[in-house]
Motif scaffolding. Structure first.
Motif, mmCIF file in Angstrom:
data_model
loop_
_atom_site.group_PDB
_atom_site.id
_atom_site.type_symbol
_atom_site.label_atom_id
_atom_site.label_comp_id
_atom_site.label_asym_id
_atom_site.label_seq_id
_atom_site.Cartn_x
_atom_site.Cartn_y
_atom_site.Cartn_z
ATOM 1 N N LYS A 148 0.615 -1.350 0.033
ATOM 2 C CA LYS A 148 -0.007 -0.004 0.020
ATOM 3 C C LYS A 148 0.737 1.302 0.060
ATOM 4 C CE LYS A 148 -4.026 -1.950 -0.126
ATOM 5 N NZ LYS A 148 -5.164 -2.132 1.140
ATOM 6 N N LEU A 149 2.166 1.024 -0.429
ATOM 7 C CA LEU A 149 2.971 2.382 -0.237
ATOM 8 C C LEU A 149 3.198 2.626 -1.822
ATOM 9 C CD1 LEU A 149 5.961 2.239 2.402
ATOM 10 C CD2 LEU A 149 3.626 3.355 2.505
ATOM 11 N N LEU A 202 11.559 6.526 1.517
ATOM 12 C CA LEU A 202 11.932 5.514 2.927
ATOM 13 C C LEU A 202 13.164 5.090 2.814
ATOM 14 C CD1 LEU A 202 10.913 4.086 5.525
ATOM 15 C CD2 LEU A 202 10.445 2.112 3.985
ATOM 16 N N SER A 236 15.932 7.671 3.060
ATOM 17 C CA SER A 236 16.093 8.521 4.389
ATOM 18 C C SER A 236 17.275 7.722 5.123
ATOM 19 C CB SER A 236 14.830 8.396 5.079
ATOM 20 O OG SER A 236 14.314 7.306 5.705
ATOM 21 N N PHE A 237 17.371 6.597 4.931
ATOM 22 C CA PHE A 237 18.588 5.856 5.957
ATOM 23 C C PHE A 237 19.839 6.353 5.545
ATOM 24 C CE2 PHE A 237 15.128 2.296 5.391
ATOM 25 C CZ PHE A 237 14.360 2.758 6.323
ATOM 26 N N SER A 243 15.586 11.624 9.942
ATOM 27 C CA SER A 243 14.706 11.329 8.659
ATOM 28 C C SER A 243 14.291 9.893 8.668
ATOM 29 C CB SER A 243 15.359 11.900 7.624
ATOM 30 O OG SER A 243 16.580 11.317 7.450
ATOM 31 N N GLY A 244 15.201 8.895 9.166
ATOM 32 C CA GLY A 244 14.863 7.563 9.141
ATOM 33 C C GLY A 244 13.642 7.202 10.098
ATOM 34 N N GLU A 258 10.510 8.588 8.115
ATOM 35 C CA GLU A 258 10.111 7.877 7.181
ATOM 36 C C GLU A 258 9.361 6.571 7.467
ATOM 37 O OE1 GLU A 258 9.468 8.644 4.050
ATOM 38 O OE2 GLU A 258 10.077 10.643 4.223
ATOM 39 N N LEU A 259 10.056 6.005 8.456
ATOM 40 C CA LEU A 259 9.414 4.845 8.981
ATOM 41 C C LEU A 259 8.313 4.774 9.682
ATOM 42 C CD1 LEU A 259 12.769 3.302 10.407
ATOM 43 C CD2 LEU A 259 11.356 2.150 8.641
ATOM 44 N N MET A 315 5.558 5.473 6.904
ATOM 45 C CA MET A 315 5.337 3.869 6.358
ATOM 46 C C MET A 315 4.328 3.095 7.258
ATOM 47 S SD MET A 315 7.673 0.688 5.830
ATOM 48 C CE MET A 315 7.811 0.173 7.672
ATOM 49 N N ARG A 359 0.782 4.889 7.296
ATOM 50 C CA ARG A 359 0.191 4.895 5.784
ATOM 51 C C ARG A 359 -0.303 3.361 5.530
ATOM 52 N NH1 ARG A 359 5.143 8.137 2.793
ATOM 53 N NH2 ARG A 359 3.967 9.934 2.603
ATOM 54 N N GLU A 360 0.473 2.333 6.019
ATOM 55 C CA GLU A 360 0.081 1.104 5.814
ATOM 56 C C GLU A 360 -1.258 0.710 6.915
ATOM 57 O OE1 GLU A 360 2.605 -3.042 6.581
ATOM 58 O OE2 GLU A 360 3.586 -1.140 7.166
ATOM 59 N N ARG A 376 -4.433 2.916 5.326
ATOM 60 C CA ARG A 376 -4.814 2.397 3.833
ATOM 61 C C ARG A 376 -5.526 0.948 3.782
ATOM 62 N NH1 ARG A 376 0.412 5.032 0.411
ATOM 63 N NH2 ARG A 376 -0.224 7.161 0.977
ATOM 64 N N GLU A 377 -5.701 0.435 4.895
ATOM 65 C CA GLU A 377 -6.015 -1.056 5.047
ATOM 66 C C GLU A 377 -7.482 -0.825 5.827
ATOM 67 O OE1 GLU A 377 -6.117 -3.871 3.626
ATOM 68 O OE2 GLU A 377 -3.976 -3.645 3.779
ATOM 69 N N PRO A 378 -8.400 -0.841 5.149
ATOM 70 C CA PRO A 378 -9.762 -0.769 5.598
ATOM 71 C C PRO A 378 -10.256 -1.882 6.809
ATOM 72 C CG PRO A 378 -10.019 -0.460 3.232
ATOM 73 C CD PRO A 378 -8.382 -0.922 3.560
#
Ligand SMILES: Nc1ncnc2c1ncn2[C@@H]1O[C@H](COP(=O)(O)OP(=O)(O)O)[C@@H](O)[C@H]1O
Ligand SMILES: [Mg+2]
Lengths: 313, 344
Positions: free
Chosen positions: A94-95, A103, A106-107, B5-6, B9-10, B13, B16-17, B20-22
């Motif tokens: 879903k990404l 993502l 960013s590492f 930033s890691g 972003e994690l 992620m 969002r996961e 986005r999962e009804p």
């Protein structure tokens, strides 16, 4: 030339009730700037070897140097300087492609912008699409893009085209060729001889956890003694080992073995060998039920070395 | 890229996961509310408890029936001798009165309804026969919000949801990522492993804050619950519990490679607590002998602490024992899990 990877006497035994010796004394020298291929059948130990080089598996013994560094001392530096695609990774469905790359980007303290990495693998039109909507080939290119965002000095690709359709394979080959022209070092594994032949400057053929031959594709093929392969069968049931000595003695024939109902010869000059074969057929009072000639391939090298085909298993 | 930033972003992620999962959204947000509505309606307060009483047909039955019907709170049936036993057994009647010079009450003394019927029937019949009570009294009926079943239920459902959310949101999600080899792929990058763990937990905590707001808001609007100013304390407890349960989720995910296996482990850990930790009924109902175990369960500690701050207006300092239990479970789980955790 500077060395990117140097491996000596590498061994890996997976523990268990029946321990598996996946790698048994493997040596490897990969020069910087080369595209190097580990070619071997399934189960040869390619993934095990490459994952040790990537710092994901501990070797049982042996000496491993990557970019002049060692995993036990310089793990963090090494992770910043290598790019990895595993044999199979399922990214999050879903990404989107862009989100996935941001993502990974960013590492890394330095690297390529996510958008640029997407363009490098030709996924520009798919940047906003969710991973779940990508084809197998597009997913594989996404995996390569994720390996590129850190602008790696050394790129590992484990079976990059396994399971892909011919068109996707060619697209991925183009991506790898582009990388090579940029002067990056690439180590890839494959069990497709055409892939190794087309992409790699240097190949190590791996079988049962050891390197059984290494060199450029041309050099490996030349080692057969002849660039050409002639395959044929006599009518009337003449086959088997007894005839081999005679065939080997024919002009320009370098090696011979029986295969199925007929024979497989490596030959330096087909225009010399073919008339001799036809003469022999006449002398036997027989005729040829089939005859083909082609350029020798790495497959023939593998068969000559092991007596097996690459894709038997 | 900056040092954090890691993490960012994690975190993005994971959120969002989740968003986005009804199906996941339903189980996390919709299901507990549906459960609260269903159970709240099923166990709502009835105005007066009617007691169903059987009167055995025969001489004198008429008088008894009339006497009982004259009083509020009874439903009276006339029954035959053999039928009466069957109806008693099935709980269709709580008690059977046998007329005669001496009245006979037939009922099951282990059934609270039978005992209640015994006392109310006797009372009604004695008065009808002319008994006068020596003391006068008046009744003041009290129904206090806070003592209804929904009041008990909503904090329990919140506790249950925080536990299952953490176990699935951490344990299941990590094993899923391992089975997809994404964990291994991430481990091949310079990603800070602490960022990965913290981002996973932070996304879980974000969801918990929404869960608390949703459950309590719903209880207030739909059931008219009162929280005695305990919402901030309940939020703090919920976040602490989410962190602690994250440790347990991490623990079930340390080595497991198959999502079927981790689902089993998660249920194995959670189901006993759903039963003993006072989600649907009070944990006090279990025998004294096992109370120390019941109280040491992290979900019991959370549910009891949530009820104390929400229903009784207790402050957090009175809940230190329960907080310590939550911290201990989380702390021990994290220490073991971080030692055993495998990226591939
Ligand atoms: N985790 C593991 N545990 C036990 N045996 C393994 C494991 N991974 C690979 N093997 C075994 O090691 C051998 C080499 O495997 P692998 O390195 O994956 O080969 P390749 O990539 O060349 O197909 C195979 O026999 C395989 O079954
Ligand atoms: Mg492999």
């Amino acid at each position: 030339m500077k060395s990117a990877i140097r491996v000596r006497e590498l061994r890996k035994t997976y523990p268990g009730r029946t321990p598996v010796e996946a790698v048994r004394g493997l040596d490897l020298d990969v020069a910087a700037g080369a595209c190097f291929g580990l070619l071997g059948p399934n189960g040869a130990g390619k993934t095990t070897t490459i994952e040790i080089l990537e710092g994901l598996l501990e070797p049982t013994s042996g000496d491993v140097e990557v970019l002049g560094l060692r995993w036990d001392r310089d793990a963090n530096t090494l992770r910043e300087r290598i790019g990895v695609t595993l044999q199979e990774t399922k990214f999050t469905d879903k990404l989107s492609v862009l989100e996935t790359l941001e993502l990974f980007r960013s590492f890394f303290p330095r690297g390529t912008a996510a958008r640029d990495a997407i363009d490098l693998v030709g996924l520009g039109e798919k940047a906003a699409s969710h991973v779940v909507t990508l084809s197998g080939g597009q997913r594989q290119r996404l995996a390569v893009a994720c390996a590129l965002v850190g602008a790696p000095d050394l790129l590992f690709l484990d079976e990059p085209t396994t399971g892909l359709d011919p068109q996707s394979r060619r697209q991925l080959w183009d991506v790898v060729r582009d990388l090579r022209t940029q002067g990056r070092t690439v180590l890839l594994t494959t069990h497709y001889m055409d892939e190794a032949e087309k992409l790699c400057d240097h190949i190590a053929i791996v079988d049962h956890g050891r390197v059984i031959a290494a060199g450029s594709p041309d050099a490996l093929i030349r080692s057969l003694g002849g660039d050409h392969v002639v395959e044929f069968a006599f009518a009337g049931g003449v086959a088997g080992e007894s005839e081999l000595a005679t065939l080997r003695a024919l002009p320009s024939v370098r090696s011979a073995r029986s295969e199925g109902d007929g024979y497989h010869l490596t030959v330096a000059e087909p225009h010399v060998a073919l008339p001799a074969i036809l003469d022999r057929s006449r002398a036997l009072g027989s005729s040829l039920t089939r005859l083909s000639t082609r350029h020798a391939s790495l497959e023939d090298v593998f068969v000559a070395l092991t007596g097996r085909h690459l894709r038997d298993e | 890229m900056s040092a954090t930033s890691g993490f960012v972003e994690l975190y993005k992620m994971r959120m969002r996961e989740f968003l986005r999962e009804p199906a996941v959204l339903f189980w996390v947000f919709g299901f507990p509310i549906l459960l609260a509505v269903g159970l709240g309606i099923a166990f709502r307060e009835k105005p007066i408890d009617l007691v169903t009483v059987g009167v055995l047909r025969g001489e004198g039955a008429e008088v008894l029936t009339t006497a009982l019907r004259a009083q509020p709170g009874f439903r009276v049936e006339e029954v035959d001798a053999e039928e009466s036993l069957r109806r008693l057994r099935l709980g269709k009647v709580a008690l059977v009165v046998v007329p005669g010079a001496e009245l006979e009450y037939r009922y099951d003394a282990t059934n609270p309804e039978g005992v209640l019927a015994r006392s109310r029937v006797d009372d009604a019949l004695q008065r009808a026969a002319g008994r006068t009570d020596p003391r006068t009294f008046r009744e003041t009926l009290v129904t206090e919000p806070g003592s209804r079943y929904v009041d008990f239920l909503v904090p329990g459902l919140l506790g249950m949801n925080i536990l299952s959310g953490a176990m699935y949101g951490i344990g299941f999600a990590l094993v899923d990522m391992r089975s997809r080899r994404l964990l291994k792929r991430l481990a091949a990058t310079p990603m800070r492993r602490s960022h990965f763990l913290l981002a996973t937990m932070a996304s879980r905590m974000t969801v918990v804050i929404v869960e608390v707001a949703l459950m309590l808001g719903f209880g207030k609007v739909f059931f008219g619950m009162e929280f005695h100013g305990g919402v901030p304390a309940a939020t703090a407890l919920s976040l602490l519990a989410a962190a602690s349960f994250s440790g347990m989720g991490l623990l079930v995910a340390t080595r497991t490679r198959k999502i079927e296996v981790v689902s089993g482990l998660i249920n194995l850990a959670m189901l006993p607590m759903f039963v003993v930790s006072g989600v649907f009924f009070s944990s006090e109902r279990f025998p004294d002998a096992i109370q120390p175990i019941v109280r040491a369960m992290p979900l019991t500690a959370l549910n009891d602490a949530l009820r104390a701050v929400l229903l009784e207006g207790a402050d957090l300092t009175s809940q230190l024992g329960r907080i310590a239990i939550l911290l201990a479970w989380g702390g021990i789980s994290f220490v073991i899990a971080l030692r055993l955790f495998r990226w591939n």
